[in-house]
Structure formats: structure tokens, C-alpha cells
Motif scaffolding. Structure first.
Motif, short mmCIF file in Angstrom:
data_model
loop_
_atom_site.label_atom_id
_atom_site.label_comp_id
_atom_site.label_asym_id
_atom_site.label_seq_id
_atom_site.Cartn_x
_atom_site.Cartn_y
_atom_site.Cartn_z
N ALA A 285 0.84 -1.21 0.00
CA ALA A 285 0.00 0.00 0.00
C ALA A 285 0.87 1.25 0.00
N VAL A 286 1.96 1.23 0.75
CA VAL A 286 2.87 2.39 0.77
C VAL A 286 3.49 2.58 -0.61
N MET B 132 7.86 10.73 2.22
CA MET B 132 7.59 11.33 3.53
C MET B 132 7.14 10.28 4.54
N VAL B 133 6.28 9.35 4.13
CA VAL B 133 5.81 8.30 5.03
C VAL B 133 6.97 7.40 5.45
N VAL B 134 7.81 7.05 4.49
CA VAL B 134 8.96 6.18 4.81
C VAL B 134 9.91 6.88 5.78
N LEU B 135 10.20 8.15 5.52
CA LEU B 135 11.10 8.87 6.42
C LEU B 135 10.49 9.03 7.82
N ALA C 297 10.44 17.77 11.40
CA ALA C 297 11.47 18.76 11.03
C ALA C 297 12.62 18.08 10.28
N GLN C 298 13.03 16.92 10.75
CA GLN C 298 14.12 16.21 10.07
C GLN C 298 13.69 15.77 8.67
N THR C 299 12.45 15.31 8.54
CA THR C 299 11.94 14.89 7.23
C THR C 299 11.90 16.09 6.29
N ALA C 300 11.45 17.23 6.80
CA ALA C 300 11.41 18.44 5.97
C ALA C 300 12.81 18.83 5.53
N VAL D 268 1.84 13.96 4.71
CA VAL D 268 1.73 12.73 5.51
C VAL D 268 0.28 12.49 5.90
N SER D 269 -0.45 13.53 6.23
CA SER D 269 -1.86 13.39 6.58
C SER D 269 -2.66 12.82 5.41
N ARG D 270 -2.42 13.37 4.20
CA ARG D 270 -3.10 12.85 3.01
C ARG D 270 -2.71 11.40 2.74
#
Length: 185
Positions: A128-129, A139-142, A151-154, A168-170
Motif C-alpha cells: 500500500a505504501v 515522507m511516510v517512509v522517512l 522537522a528532520q523529514t522536511a 503525511v496526513s493525506r
């Protein structure tokens, strides 16, 4: 024994090839290693242990190289070193198992926790991912697989923290609606 220190930076940077102290020893090892390795394998059940055993015996032979008078009898010397080394290892071995009256049983799994089902759920989640758009997937994986903060993902992706939060919310919304993950709910 002292280690020579190189005073020149260019000499330290240049790789030097080590020449053996006893070139005849190196030639002997190249010529006889397969035969000696066979002997070592006959002394141990594990091929990796046999290689270690041979290396130890050859190190002992190297140390005694000058004292060995008859180089025609080297195979016998190395074989004796193999046997002695193996005997020493056998005598020094520790016993890590203890006899007890009751066999220890593993902790039972909680009711409803089947490892096969857990793995199937992980596989379905990963599929699904992988169906997410590339940016959301990253973004989900990170965030959840690599356990980075927002903040680190950004920072890694070069976007704002708000962008990470909304993407990530979507992505989580899409994962909640994924039909393959419906049986897990």
C-alpha cells in the motif's frame, strides 16, 4: 617492537606493499595451503573454524621459521601445529549449556497473534505504501519507517514542516482507505 613513524606526509599517503620477512614462507603457504586446509577441515566440523585453525597454525610456523632446520619436513611441522592448536582450543572450550530438570519453554504468543498474519499485514502495508505517490511515499517512509521527526523529514526533502504534515496526513488517509488493508481493521 617499535613501529616506524613516517615523517613525510607524502610518504604516509602513498600505499606501501608489505614484503614478507621470509619470502620462502610466503611461497610455501601459496604452494601448500590447499593440502593444509584439507587437514584442518578434517580436525573441525566447521569450514570457517578450519580456516581460522590453519591461519593460527601458520602464524605459529611463521614465528618459528628461522628455528626450523629441515624445510622438507614443514608439512609435518604445520600438521603438528594444527593438531596442537586444535587440542588447545578443545581443552579451553566453555560449556554454555547446563542440565536442568525442566526444559525452558518459549513464552506463548498472545491470543490472536500469529506471526504469519503479522508478516502478511506488514507485506500488505508495504504494498500500500508503494502505491502512494512518490513524494508522499518518501515522507511516510522517512517519518514512520526511518523514524525521523517532521522537522528532520522536511530538512531531508528540502520542504517546509507544514508541507510534510499535510502530505503525511493525506498519505495516511489514502492508506486508511486502501482496500487491501481493510481486513486488518
Amino acid at each position: 617492537m617499535t613501529t616506524p613513524v613516517c615523517t613525510s606526509a607524502s610518504a604516509a599517503a602513498a600505499p606501501r606493499r608489505q614484503t614478507p620477512l621470509y619470502p620462502t614462507f610466503a611461497a610455501y603457504v601459496r604452494a601448500r595451503q590447499p593440502v593444509l586446509l584439507r587437514t584442518a577441515r578434517s580436525l573441525t566440523a566447521n569450514p570457517n573454524d578450519a580456516e581460522d585453525l590453519l591461519q593460527t597454525a601458520l602464524a605459529k610456523t611463521y614465528v618459528a621459521w628461522e628455528r626450523i632446520e629441515d624445510h622438507r619436513a614443514l608439512d609435518g611441522y604445520v600438521r603438528r601445529a594444527l593438531v596442537n592448536t586444535r587440542t588447545s582450543q578443545w581443552r579451553k572450550r566453555r560449556v554454555d549449556e547446563f542440565a536442568c530438570e525442566e526444559l525452558p519453554e518459549p513464552e506463548p504468543l498472545p491470543v490472536g497473534e500469529d506471526p504469519a498474519e503479522r508478516q502478511a499485514l506488514r507485506d500488505a502495508m508495504w504494498r500500500a505504501v508503494l502505491r502512494l505517490p512518490a513524494r508522499q511515499r518518501a515522507m511516510v517512509v522517512l517519518r514512520y519507517y526511518e523514524d525521523l521527526s517532521e522537522a528532520q523529514t522536511a530538512e531531508v526533502l528540502g520542504v517546509s514542516v507544514g508541507t510534510v504534515k499535510s502530505a503525511v496526513s493525506r498519505a495516511l488517509g489514502k492508506l486508511r482507505e486502501d482496500p487491501e488493508l481493510a481486513p486488518a481493521r
